[in-house]
Design an enzyme around this catalytic site. Structure first.
Site, PDB file in Angstrom:
ATOM      1  N   HIS A  29     -38.911 109.677 -11.464  1.00 40.91           N
ATOM      2  CA  HIS A  29     -38.906 110.379 -10.176  1.00 40.91           C
ATOM      3  C   HIS A  29     -40.331 110.380  -9.641  1.00 40.91           C
ATOM      4  O   HIS A  29     -41.269 110.698 -10.364  1.00 40.91           O
ATOM      5  CB  HIS A  29     -38.394 111.809 -10.385  1.00 40.91           C
ATOM      6  N   HIS A  38     -37.152 110.885 -15.519  1.00 37.33           N
ATOM      7  CA  HIS A  38     -36.234 111.838 -14.900  1.00 37.33           C
ATOM      8  C   HIS A  38     -34.782 111.653 -15.314  1.00 37.33           C
ATOM      9  O   HIS A  38     -34.097 112.628 -15.594  1.00 37.33           O
ATOM     10  CB  HIS A  38     -36.370 111.687 -13.379  1.00 37.33           C
ATOM     11  N   PHE A  88     -32.288 112.502   2.416  1.00 36.86           N
ATOM     12  CA  PHE A  88     -32.698 112.253   1.040  1.00 36.86           C
ATOM     13  C   PHE A  88     -32.932 110.767   0.857  1.00 36.86           C
ATOM     14  O   PHE A  88     -32.412 109.950   1.620  1.00 36.86           O
ATOM     15  CB  PHE A  88     -31.615 112.738   0.074  1.00 36.86           C
ATOM     16  N   GLN A 113     -34.816 106.247 -14.786  1.00 35.41           N
ATOM     17  CA  GLN A 113     -35.433 106.559 -13.497  1.00 35.41           C
ATOM     18  C   GLN A 113     -36.690 107.407 -13.653  1.00 35.41           C
ATOM     19  O   GLN A 113     -36.693 108.397 -14.373  1.00 35.41           O
ATOM     20  CB  GLN A 113     -34.448 107.328 -12.623  1.00 35.41           C
ATOM     21  N   LEU A 131     -40.412 118.739 -12.000  1.00 37.60           N
ATOM     22  CA  LEU A 131     -39.854 118.105 -10.814  1.00 37.60           C
ATOM     23  C   LEU A 131     -40.217 118.841  -9.529  1.00 37.60           C
ATOM     24  O   LEU A 131     -40.103 120.056  -9.449  1.00 37.60           O
ATOM     25  CB  LEU A 131     -38.332 118.074 -10.964  1.00 37.60           C
ATOM     26  N   GLU A 177     -37.255 115.602  -4.097  1.00 38.25           N
ATOM     27  CA  GLU A 177     -37.322 114.630  -3.020  1.00 38.25           C
ATOM     28  C   GLU A 177     -36.996 115.293  -1.681  1.00 38.25           C
ATOM     29  O   GLU A 177     -37.402 114.812  -0.616  1.00 38.25           O
ATOM     30  CB  GLU A 177     -36.270 113.556  -3.326  1.00 38.25           C
ATOM     31  N   ARG A 211     -30.563 105.278  -9.700  1.00 38.00           N
ATOM     32  CA  ARG A 211     -29.704 106.273  -9.069  1.00 38.00           C
ATOM     33  C   ARG A 211     -30.346 106.798  -7.781  1.00 38.00           C
ATOM     34  O   ARG A 211     -31.549 107.016  -7.732  1.00 38.00           O
ATOM     35  CB  ARG A 211     -29.473 107.438 -10.029  1.00 38.00           C
ATOM     36  N   ARG A 219     -36.079 105.822  -5.259  1.00 39.19           N
ATOM     37  CA  ARG A 219     -37.081 106.378  -6.174  1.00 39.19           C
ATOM     38  C   ARG A 219     -37.847 105.306  -6.937  1.00 39.19           C
ATOM     39  O   ARG A 219     -39.046 105.446  -7.171  1.00 39.19           O
ATOM     40  CB  ARG A 219     -36.397 107.330  -7.157  1.00 39.19           C
TER      41      ARG A 219
END
Lengths: 258, 584
Positions: free
Chosen positions: B242, B353, B116, B240, B252, B255, B394, B286
């Protein structure tokens, strides 16, 4: 990590077809309205809106609520088929409003929208979900184990994990249960969703509560009420093979107990 | 009006709220209030995984995870909190497995792990397999498993109860929590919940953006309730984006798709992330990937007739792998775009996000009234809170982790506090603020419409405070929000009834969004540097001398009733990691 395959990438950037000129159309939504604060009778009401056919039924409901009639009431949250809030009867079939595109509904004719059946309508498209969740709770929908817990994770082979994968997808939207003719006639029947969630644990190799759950489902309001009409399988927005899961529970009852 | 008395009241029934409830119900009489049904919460939309250095598939340890979290947050992370997060991650995952969560498995039957963004071996050497997952529906499985265990523990839920006010009472000069005021959707009735401790776990505030992965219901109700009662909000400028939302819709796409080998490409088919992040490439953090995408788009290498998106290419991955590891997101592409991901790349754009900022807490989940003083009896966990484990950005899979680690901690701490404390006396007319708010909106004959103001707010936020910001764009946003807040006073609703009046609730939610948007833009204007998710084109570098500190925003009301925002700052907790330049 995989490396890029350039030949594919080179011809790739063309898939705009899905979004090429998107002409707005005028669609009629025929919605079954009910508000006991206003009238004891439900009635159909037509709304005309301009909408891109590639939009969702939920988008249409929002357009109506936000621009025409703020009293139109429905539940929704995630808007992409994960939270299970917006199951409703669309053109006579149970679907999620956020997963149904206008273009797939023959929008040249009025699109009918009504609350799911078998649960008490409280206002417009909002139904009383309590009996549905009660049936879910009744099948003990949690892992039951005996003995001491291991320090690390319990082991489970990929094959054993795969065995119950289908029924883990359930989002408790009630589309299946409220499409079931047996449930319409007898609200005491657990209904497909509760059985799906029992299946999820009965076929989990880590679970040791199978006997208890099977006993519950062997009840007169349990799996034997299922008449295998496949409405539930058709209705499931997650593509769960609901009828098959119910059949597997029936088979488990026969092979384990008799 | 009804008055209820509970030891512990939890606001919100997503991952953090239910994880807290499982702990607090064992220890104290607990009520969980949710404006939805528990299983509708947006935790269920999380896809890719939950990070923990289990080292089931390759070498890993919690220290590397701590470092990645701190670096991912561009050093604005409180390092003591990040260490707790990474250490307790291992038990958090194992606890969920024991509760029944059906994780993906290795051939040996252990919990499988995948790569990730931003998670690396040995301080950035190469991507590491740290994310525990269940297909691409890890959040769904966490939400279901926690709800199942709440059923098992007999947790008491109040479904479709909207918490609209936090009761704060000053006792001997100390601000204490006395309870909350809630609106029952089914009846329109107002309920006061007197409680020894209150935990906010009500999620994020993404709905002030237009293109967002957030649910319609993520309107920052918890943040707004506390803020309006004079409690601060921390680091609200950090939001954030994304990288991979479905083009124009914002839905979404995990990732994990890139963790499985998916590649981002521009209109020339180029794997552009190699230019921006030579080591981590598509798996950089991100904020870095989202900026790279917009740089490609701005420089004319975006895809489509308007050049306003790029592609997520999965076509080189075997269909069996997509079916097994990414079943939901490939179905989203088919359903919403009519695209077959086996053969065609998916058009994507960054999508709003996650709020890194929120209600400030310490590592026990206790809410702070200022930089150091806690509010006895008040707790927060999950996206609504700012511990701060996410700092300025994050890492993917750290939010599902956050809700489990800090949800559990807050649940235990709140219940233990309730055990040893007495009820704080309710203020006189505890429901007055909510009653006034509801009546004003219901009786208003104003000409402004909720949908119009909300749309203008969302368009303004997308245009001005998204991935790239400047003094000018932020000022434009501040001015526009001020105008909208004024117009909001003249808003009216069509539904005047009591039963399931979602028209009214949408108006209240809009009020919350406007308050929080103002805090966000004001905090962003003052932060004259670029860090993590907050990128200022006029100040493109990180400025540790002046801005290695958390923003604390307070609502101030002058004697004549005029409102303003006061900004203060709080030091960052640094333990073993000195700030370094951030490269992927």
């Amino acid at each position: 990590m995989a490396t890029p395959t350039l030949d594919k990438a080179d011809k790739a950037p063309e898939p705009e077809a899905g979004f090429a000129d998107s002409p707005y159309i005028t669609a009629t939504f025929r919605i079954r309205r009910f508000n006991p604060e206003v009238s004891d009778e439900a009635q159909w009401q037509d709304f005309q809106i301009e909408i891109d056919p590639k939009e969702r039924v939920l988008d249409a409901l929002h357009k109506i609520k936000w621009n025409q009639d703020g009293t139109l009431t429905f539940r929704r949250s995630c808007a992409h088929g994960i939270c299970g809030s917006d199951a409703m009867r669309i053109n006579g079939k149970n679907r999620l409003a956020c997963k149904t595109l206008i273009k797939d509904l023959s929008p040249e004719k009025p699109i009918t929208i009504e609350a799911i059946k078998g649960l008490t309508v409280l206002k417009d498209l909002v139904v009383d979900m309590d009996p549905f969740f009660q049936a879910y709770r009744d099948v003990m929908p949690f892992l039951i184990t005996k003995g001491n817990e291991p320090t690390r994770e319990r082991l489970q082979s990929p094959e054993d994990r795969e065995r119950f994968d289908d029924t883990t997808k359930c989002i408790l939207c009630a589309a299946c249960t409220s499409s079931c003719p047996v449930f319409w006639n007898d609200g005491q029947y657990f209904g497909p969703a509760a059985i799906v969630n029992a299946h999820r644990f009965i076929f989990d190799s880590r679970d040791e509560g199978g006997e208890q759950r099977l006993e519950i489902l062997n009840d007169r309001d349990g799996v034997w009420r299922c008449r295998t009409t496949f409405n539930c399988t058709d209705a499931c927005p997650r593509g769960i093979e609901v009828t098959k899961a119910i059949q597997e529970v029936k088979r488990a009852l026969i092979t384990r107990r008799f | 009006m009804q008055i209820h008395k509970y030891d512990t009241v939890i606001v919100g029934a997503g991952g953090a709220g239910m994880r807290a409830a499982i702990e607090s119900t064992k220890r104290s009489r607990t009520a969980v209030l949710t404006k939805l049904y528990p299983t509708r919460s947006h935790t269920g939309a999380a896809q890719g995984g939950m990070a923990a250095a289990l080292a089931n598939v390759e070498e890993d340890n919690w220290e590397w995870h701590t470092f990645d979290t701190i670096k991912g947050g561009d050093y604005l992370v409180d390092q003591d909190a990040a260490e707790i997060l990474a250490k307790e991650a291992i038990d958090a995952v194992l606890d969920l497995e024991k509760m029944g969560l059906p994780f993906g498995r290795t051939p040996e039957g252990r919990i499988d792990q995948r790569r990730f963004g931003g998670h690396s071996r040995n301080h950035g050497e190469a991507p590491v397999r740290r994310a525990c997952y269940s297909g691409d529906r890890t959040g769904h499985m966490i939400l279901q498993t926690l709800y199942q265990n709440c059923v098992k523990e007999g947790v008491e839920f109040f479904n479709e109860f909207y918490v609209l006010d936090q009761l704060v009472v000053e006792v001997d000069g100390v601000k204490k929590s006395a309870g909350v005021v809630a609106y029952e959707l089914a009846t329109g009735e107002i309920h006061v919940f007197q409680a020894k401790s209150v935990i906010y776990a009500s999620g994020g505030t993404g709905k002030f953006f237009k293109v967002t992965s957030n649910a319609h219901t993520l309107t920052g109700d918890g943040q707004a309730a506390c803020y309006r009662r004079g409690l601060p909000l921390e680091d609200m400028e950090f939001f954030q984006f994304h990288p991979t939302g479905i083009w124009r819709m914002g839905i979404l796409l995990t990732e994990g798709a890139r963790g499985e080998g998916g590649i981002l490409r521009n209109k020339d088919g180029e794997r552009f992330m190699e230019k921006y992040a030579p080591v981590m490439k598509d798996l950089a953090s991100r904020d870095v990937v989202s900026r790279s995408i917009y740089t490609e788009i701005r420089e004319g290498r975006g895809c489509g007739p308007e050049g306003d998106h790029v592609y997520l290419d999965l076509t080189h991955l075997p269909p069996e792998q997509l079916d097994a590891k990414l079943p939901d997101i490939t179905e989203f592409a088919r359903t919403y775009l009519g695209i077959e991901p086996y053969t065609d790349p998916i058009p994507i754009q960054p999508t709003a996000h996650y709020a890194m900022g929120g209600i400030p807490t310490n590592v026990e989940g206790e809410v702070l009234a200022d930089n150091t003083t806690v509010v006895p009896g008040l707790y927060a966990a999950g996206e609504v809170a700012c511990v701060s484990v996410h700092g300025a950005n994050r890492l993917g899979t750290n939010s599902l982790l956050d809700i489990n680690v800090f949800g559990r901690r807050a649940g235990i701490a709140a219940a233990e506090y309730a055990e040893k404390s007495d009820f704080v006396e309710l203020p006189e007319n505890p429901a007055q603020l909510v009653v006034d708010q509801v009546e004003r909106l219901r009786d208003s004959t104003g000409t402004e419409r909720v949908a119009t103001i909300r749309q203008e707010l969302q368009e303004c936020m997308d245009a001005n405070v998204m991935v790239f910001r400047t003094e000018q764009t932020i000022k434009t946003a501040v001015d526009k929000i001020a105008e909208l807040r004024k117009r909001y006073l003249d808003v009216s609703v069509q539904d005047k009834g009591k039963r399931f009046n979602t028209d009214l609730l949408e108006a209240i939610e809009l009020g919350n969004l406007l308050d929080l948007a103002e805090v966000m833009a004001t905090s962003a204007l003052a932060r004259k540097e670029s860090r993590g998710g907050h990128y200022r084109e006029d100040y493109p570098n990180r400025d540790d001398v002046n801005f290695m500190r958390h923003t604390m925003a307070y609502r101030e009301v002058a004697e004549d009733g005029t409102e303003s925002i006061r900004l203060d700052y709080k030091p960052v907790v640094q333990t073993r990691y000195q700030p370094m330049e951030r490269k992927y």
